[in-house]
Design a protein around this motif. Structure first.
Motif, PDB file in Angstrom:
ATOM      1  N   ILE A   3     -14.289  17.787  19.466  1.00 28.63           N
ATOM      2  CA  ILE A   3     -14.718  18.386  20.745  1.00 28.63           C
ATOM      3  C   ILE A   3     -16.231  19.088  20.815  1.00 28.63           C
ATOM      4  N   LYS A  35     -13.900  15.069  23.694  1.00 28.55           N
ATOM      5  CA  LYS A  35     -13.562  16.003  24.532  1.00 28.55           C
ATOM      6  C   LYS A  35     -14.732  16.906  24.726  1.00 28.55           C
ATOM      7  N   ILE A  37     -16.325  20.583  26.622  1.00 36.02           N
ATOM      8  CA  ILE A  37     -16.390  21.706  27.618  1.00 36.02           C
ATOM      9  C   ILE A  37     -17.803  22.000  27.952  1.00 36.02           C
ATOM     10  N   SER A  98     -11.972  15.958  35.589  1.00 39.58           N
ATOM     11  CA  SER A  98     -12.065  17.119  35.049  1.00 39.58           C
ATOM     12  C   SER A  98     -11.300  18.267  35.773  1.00 39.58           C
ATOM     13  N   ALA A 106     -10.129  30.812  31.315  1.00 41.57           N
ATOM     14  CA  ALA A 106     -10.441  30.466  30.083  1.00 41.57           C
ATOM     15  C   ALA A 106     -10.121  31.352  29.006  1.00 41.57           C
ATOM     16  N   PHE A 127      -7.679  25.077  26.682  1.00 44.87           N
ATOM     17  CA  PHE A 127      -8.647  23.795  26.527  1.00 44.87           C
ATOM     18  C   PHE A 127      -7.586  22.925  25.801  1.00 44.87           C
ATOM     19  N   TYR A 128      -6.891  23.232  24.900  1.00 47.69           N
ATOM     20  CA  TYR A 128      -6.151  22.516  24.270  1.00 47.69           C
ATOM     21  C   TYR A 128      -4.888  21.773  25.098  1.00 47.69           C
ATOM     22  N   PHE A 131      -7.005  19.483  27.676  1.00 51.26           N
ATOM     23  CA  PHE A 131      -7.422  18.070  27.084  1.00 51.26           C
ATOM     24  C   PHE A 131      -6.327  17.055  27.010  1.00 51.26           C
ATOM     25  N   VAL A 137     -13.570  19.848  30.612  1.00 57.39           N
ATOM     26  CA  VAL A 137     -13.345  20.875  31.378  1.00 57.39           C
ATOM     27  C   VAL A 137     -14.501  21.742  31.510  1.00 57.39           C
ATOM     28  N   VAL A 139     -16.512  25.048  32.773  1.00 58.66           N
ATOM     29  CA  VAL A 139     -16.296  26.694  32.780  1.00 58.66           C
ATOM     30  C   VAL A 139     -17.420  27.433  33.299  1.00 58.66           C
ATOM     31  N   LEU A 166     -16.911  29.803  23.335  1.00 59.69           N
ATOM     32  CA  LEU A 166     -15.776  28.679  23.337  1.00 59.69           C
ATOM     33  C   LEU A 166     -15.752  27.852  22.520  1.00 59.69           C
ATOM     34  N   VAL A 170     -12.561  26.680  19.870  1.00 53.51           N
ATOM     35  CA  VAL A 170     -12.055  25.263  19.746  1.00 53.51           C
ATOM     36  C   VAL A 170     -12.437  24.989  18.533  1.00 53.51           C
TER      37      VAL A 170
END
Length: 406
Positions: A3, A35, A37, A98, A106, A127-128, A131, A137, A139, A166, A170
């Protein structure tokens, strides 16, 4: 799961062309199997219809009418919501689906200081889950929720902090802060000659540079990244330069001083007294911040913002003290891990300023920062000469840093 977090500031979202450039960075991340964010700020600056300052101006014309801070935060959070929806649409036009998350969705939990909130807790769980369905994603930066479920905002630079927090939640590979500058510079490009973009700096150096007046990144964002050892890149939306912020290694330290900056609009307060503890108690009770503190057996010196001079002077005089005030001074900071234990730094600073007949009013130092207080009218000239001495004369053009697209 690999990520990355990509943050785009308001100046990167003001036109279709700039948003297309931002979308291309996200697209490249997805193509690499990452992935992403994406954290977005409100579009534009004061005067642009959805910028934070423009929204604030809608309720600030009449200073006698103030709505509660939680209602102000509700208004100010709208700009990021608009940005997130528009950016998600731009991604969709490129065939990239998305999800959008606000600070609530969040799960960015803050304290109750609605307009200048501190993030207390973040979770990677939203987020997990997201995804599992999408690669991206989007935000809303700058906002969170209190434990009571009310919207809060993080203050200036809050989207940087959102992105960094964030990334920690993650355990991201890196956080990329895209902005309208070339990265962290060796000096203020409007003041010094030929400043260079710093290729690598440590978390501590970045934090010190941010606290000492540089606006390229918020210090809270650096603190989050440092806490969880998340690599951070700061650089332009379009261009090849940029700065990596992370754990500094010996081979990355190319010179003793990495960056020189200044904070202006300060005043120095000098008070001859034995009970100087009482002085600091009085000022602290008024919630006025003091800096560059020097305590001697019979005298104390410190700096405050110039806007507080009259108030502090009257406060101390009413308590029987006789403060001497030197207004319109500037604090110059020389920052770099390379100065640790290095002899001759102080001598060089003093000699350089003495040659220019710039009077030093006060100094202080830590293991990586040396501060010099001078008359504000000499601040720019002092920065130029110190930059020439410590940076320009030892500057070799750094190699281009690698960004995500490479």
């Amino acid at each position: 799961m690999n990520i990355v977090v990509q943050k785009f500031g308001g100046s990167s979202l003001t036109s279709k062309a700039l948003r297309a450039a931002a979308v291309s960075h996200v697209e490249k991340a997805v193509e690499k199997g990452l992935k992403s964010i994406v954290v977005v700020s409100a579009q534009g600056r004061m005067g642009d219809p959805y910028s934070t300052d423009t929204l604030l101006s809608l309720i600030s014309e009449n200073k006698n009418i103030l709505i509660p801070p939680e209602q102000q935060s509700l208004l100010l959070s709208c700009g990021e919501v608009i940005s997130a929806a528009v950016f998600s649409h731009d991604l969709a036009s490129k065939g990239i689906p998305s999800q959008i998350m606000t600070g609530r969705e969040a799960q960015i939990i803050t304290d109750n200081n609605y307009r200048h909130a501190t993030i207390n807790k973040v979770s990677g769980d939203p987020f997990y889950q997201a995804f599992k369905e999408v690669d991206v994603v989007v935000v809303t930066g700058f906002q969170g929720i209190t434990k009571n479920g009310r919207i809060s905002t993080l203050g200036r630079g809050g989207s940087d902090t959102t992105a960094s927090a964030l990334a920690c939640s993650v355990k991201a590979d890196a956080v990329f802060i895209y902005t309208d500058v070339e990265g962290v510079m060796s000096g203020d490009p409007t003041v010094v000659d030929d400043p260079s973009t710093l290729q690598y700096i440590s978390y501590d150096e970045a934090s010190h540079i941010a606290y000492q007046g540089a606006k390229v990144i918020h210090p809270n964002a650096v603190e989050w990244a440092k806490r969880y050892k998340i690599p951070m890149w700061v650089g332009p939306l379009i261009g090849e330069n940029g700065t990596w912020v992370g754990k500094q290694s010996v081979h990355h330290i190319s010179r003793d001083i990495q960056s020189i900056s200044a904070i202006k609009n300060l005043a120095q307060i000098r008070v001859s007294a034995f009970d100087y503890d009482r002085i600091f108690q009085l000022v602290a009770q008024q919630e006025i911040s003091v800096d560059l503190i020097s305590i001697h057996p019979h005298e104390v010196r410190f700096t405050i913002e110039s806007q507080n001079v009259q108030y502090v002077q009257t406060l101390l005089e009413n308590e029987g003290f006789h403060p001497e005030v030197i207004d319109h001074v500037a604090k110059i900071a020389l920052i770099g891990e390379g100065m640790k234990g290095k002899p001759g730094i102080t001598s060089t600073i003093v000699t350089t300023l003495a040659k220019e007949k710039i009077r030093i009013l006060q100094t202080a130092d830590s293991h990586m920062t040396f501060w010099v207080l001078v008359d504000e009218k000499y601040a720019d000239h002092a920065q130029k000469k110190l930059h020439e001495q410590f940076i320009f004369n030892t500057n070799s053009k750094p190699a281009r840093t690698k960004s995500l697209q490479e």
